[in-house]
Design an enzyme around this catalytic site. Structure first.
Site, short mmCIF file in Angstrom:
data_model
loop_
_atom_site.label_atom_id
_atom_site.label_comp_id
_atom_site.label_asym_id
_atom_site.label_seq_id
_atom_site.Cartn_x
_atom_site.Cartn_y
_atom_site.Cartn_z
N MET A 64 3.74 6.99 -1.75
CA MET A 64 5.11 7.26 -2.17
C MET A 64 5.18 7.72 -3.62
O MET A 64 5.97 8.60 -3.96
CB MET A 64 5.90 5.98 -1.97
CG MET A 64 7.31 6.22 -1.58
SD MET A 64 7.52 7.05 -0.02
CE MET A 64 7.54 5.69 1.12
N PHE B 141 0.83 -1.22 0.00
CA PHE B 141 0.00 0.00 0.00
C PHE B 141 0.85 1.26 0.00
O PHE B 141 0.38 2.34 -0.35
CB PHE B 141 -0.95 0.00 1.20
CG PHE B 141 -0.34 0.50 2.49
CD1 PHE B 141 0.43 -0.34 3.28
CD2 PHE B 141 -0.52 1.81 2.90
CE1 PHE B 141 1.01 0.12 4.45
CE2 PHE B 141 0.05 2.28 4.07
CZ PHE B 141 0.82 1.43 4.85
N LYS B 142 2.10 1.13 0.40
CA LYS B 142 2.95 2.32 0.52
C LYS B 142 3.16 3.02 -0.82
O LYS B 142 3.47 4.20 -0.85
CB LYS B 142 4.27 1.95 1.17
CG LYS B 142 4.06 1.52 2.63
CD LYS B 142 5.36 1.34 3.37
CE LYS B 142 5.12 1.13 4.86
NZ LYS B 142 4.58 -0.22 5.17
N ASP B 143 3.00 2.28 -1.92
CA ASP B 143 3.15 2.91 -3.23
C ASP B 143 2.15 4.06 -3.43
O ASP B 143 2.43 5.01 -4.15
CB ASP B 143 2.90 1.89 -4.35
CG ASP B 143 4.07 0.90 -4.50
OD1 ASP B 143 5.23 1.32 -4.31
OD2 ASP B 143 3.81 -0.27 -4.81
#
Ligand SMILES: *Cc1c(COP(=O)(O)O)cnc(C)c1O
Length: 474
Positions: free
Chosen positions: A124, A119-121
């Site tokens: 980011m 999910f960090k994409d």
């Protein structure tokens, strides 16, 4: 919109200033001075919006120092079906974060379709584009210093690689990431990416980042910035999918929903808290932890007692193996009705290795803010990965399994529950293999990832070594 520090002793800043900094100079975290509110009518109008339009209508309330057209362009460059393409085949990647119905009232909110399958994409990729934009405007460069337990690092590096004016120095705990996670970072050979494997655990890496950032002279001389989940831009970008998920599973804006969030540094669920403060009808925010359950303890008792790094369990959901949740301070700030003197008192205790206990009145407020919690263990993850595969033909990863465990503990008949899917199972295929007897499918393009040559440095657990290294690379 101006931003203030949770410790109350830093100047107010605008969005772009907060974006490029890390911690506030007083050691606190930045939050908007007030939360914009969305009414039921506003929510109804959002029902026809695309992910990009939704992002714009939320971001514009928080960002008043970037012209609207530029902001729109940054959003449209970031959230494309091409970048967020690793979706389950039945889902529409135009949605960016599609919702998958499992059974009555139980949904997966798929957040892991971006380049690094976590999910960090979502946040980011946005930072990559907005950093490049802001730096070009200011004619500045930035050295991003970060710590990763396995997913932040790849997401940051894929977002920043090749971006003008940006270097990335990423600290990771030597030898504890999954082979796939390590390969994602160490296989990058771009000139602006530096991988540093620290002999220690994730919290040691995080402590080095804090130590370097607290050296204000060094920070200034070397243009140090952060992309850890303390970065406000990340929290902001994550608010959007709570709205998207809500709108997907409701047909009118009076309906309440629950969200369950696999939690480590408290960044993801902090965005959910802010969405709720903005008027999104969320009943429960379920904090899901693994065996490292300091937050579960807090949400049950009001006692916050971070562990030291020797007492952290290494688990099969490693991105949640942390003892101190850096964004947690943001929530406590709101819980205390933004009383900075009480907060400073608490964090004096925490920063000296201690703990704090909320008083009775504030313990009662935890539920007023919608928070409840559960923890899970390896055996729960294994059982649920198998069960969901058998029942719904859906393979979930280990972190999402922690979420599923917590969601089932708190599922109720009348309220839709969305479990945030924080990674795709191929990132943790060893445990998935253990659970269902076969490896989960992996996107074609990533099949030989672990075979690519790896580039990284190994460092002792010492902040000064990292400082010297950054200086030498300027
Ligand atoms: C980072 C991460 C988490 C924890 O998210 P926080 O924002 O730190 O609470 C959970 N699951 C996965 C797969 C992650 O990468």
């Amino acid at each position: 919109m101006k931003y203030i520090s949770t410790r109350g002793k830093s100047p107010e800043l605008s969005f772009c200033e907060v974006l490029l900094g890390g911690l506030a100079p007083d050691g606190g975290l930045y939050l908007p001075k007030s939360y914009p509110k969305f009414t039921k009518n506003d929510l109804d109008e959002m029902r026809i919006m695309s992910y990009q339009e939704l992002s714009f209508s939320i971001f514009e309330k928080f960002i008043d120092d970037i012209p609207a057209n530029d902001l729109l362009e940054i959003i449209n460059k970031t959230y494309t079906p091409e970048v967020f393409r690793y979706n389950r085949s039945s889902q529409d990647s135009k949605d960016i974060t599609p919702t998958l119905k499992l059974t009555d009232n139980l949904y997966l909110l798929s957040l892991s379709n971006g380049p690094t399958l976590a999910f960090k994409d979502i946040a980011m990729q946005f930072l990559g584009h907005i950093f490049e934009y802001v730096l070009a405007k200011k004619n500045k460069t930035l050295n991003i210093l970060g710590a990763t337990s396995g997913d932040t690092g790849p997401a940051a590096e894929y977002a920043m690689k090749g971006k003008k004016g940006i270097n990335v120095f990423m600290l990771s705990p030597h030898g504890t990431m999954s082979p796939f996670q390590a390969a994602q970072m160490y296989s990058l050979h771009e000139d602006n990416i530096y991988n540093i494997a620290v002999k220690g655990v994730f919290d040691d890496c995080q402590d080095i980042v804090k130590a370097v950032s607290n050296d204000l002279q060094f920070k200034k001389d070397n243009n140090i910035g952060a992309v850890n989940s303390i970065n406000w831009g990340r929290i902001l970008a994550q608010i959007v999918y709570y709205f998207k998920g809500y709108l997907d599973v409701t047909d009118n804006s009076s309906k309440l929903v629950d969200f369950t969030v696999p939690t480590g540094n408290f960044g993801n669920i902090c965005a959910g808290h802010i969405a709720r403060m903005m008027g999104l009808p969320i009943r429960h925010l379920v904090v899901a932890t693994n065996e490292n359950d300091v937050l579960d303890e807090f949400f049950k008792t009001g006692k916050y007692q971070p562990r030291n790094s020797e007492n952290i369990f290494q688990t099969s959901s490693p991105s949640m193996d942390i003892s101190k949740a850096s964004n947690f301070e943001r929530f406590i700030f709101d819980l205390l009705d933004r009383d900075t003197s009480t907060l400073n008192g608490y964090w004096d205790l925490i920063d000296n290795g201690g703990s704090f206990q909320l008083d009775k009145k504030n313990v009662d407020l935890i539920s007023v803010f919608g928070f409840i919690s559960s923890s899970s263990k390896h055996e729960n993850r294994i059982k649920l990965i198998k069960q969901f595969y058998d029942e719904y033909d859906v393979i979930i990863d280990t972190h999402t399994a922690d979420g599923v465990k917590a969601s089932l503990d708190h599922l109720s008949k009348d309220t839709p529950m969305l479990v945030l899917e924080t990674a795709l199972p191929t990132k943790f295929e060893g445990t998935v293999l253990e659970a269902i007897g076969k490896k989960p499918p992996r996107p074609e393009a990533l099949i030989n990832l672990e075979k690519i040559d790896q580039k990284f440095e190994i460092f002792e657990n010492e902040a000064s070594l990292v400082k010297n290294f950054i200086r030498a690379k300027q």
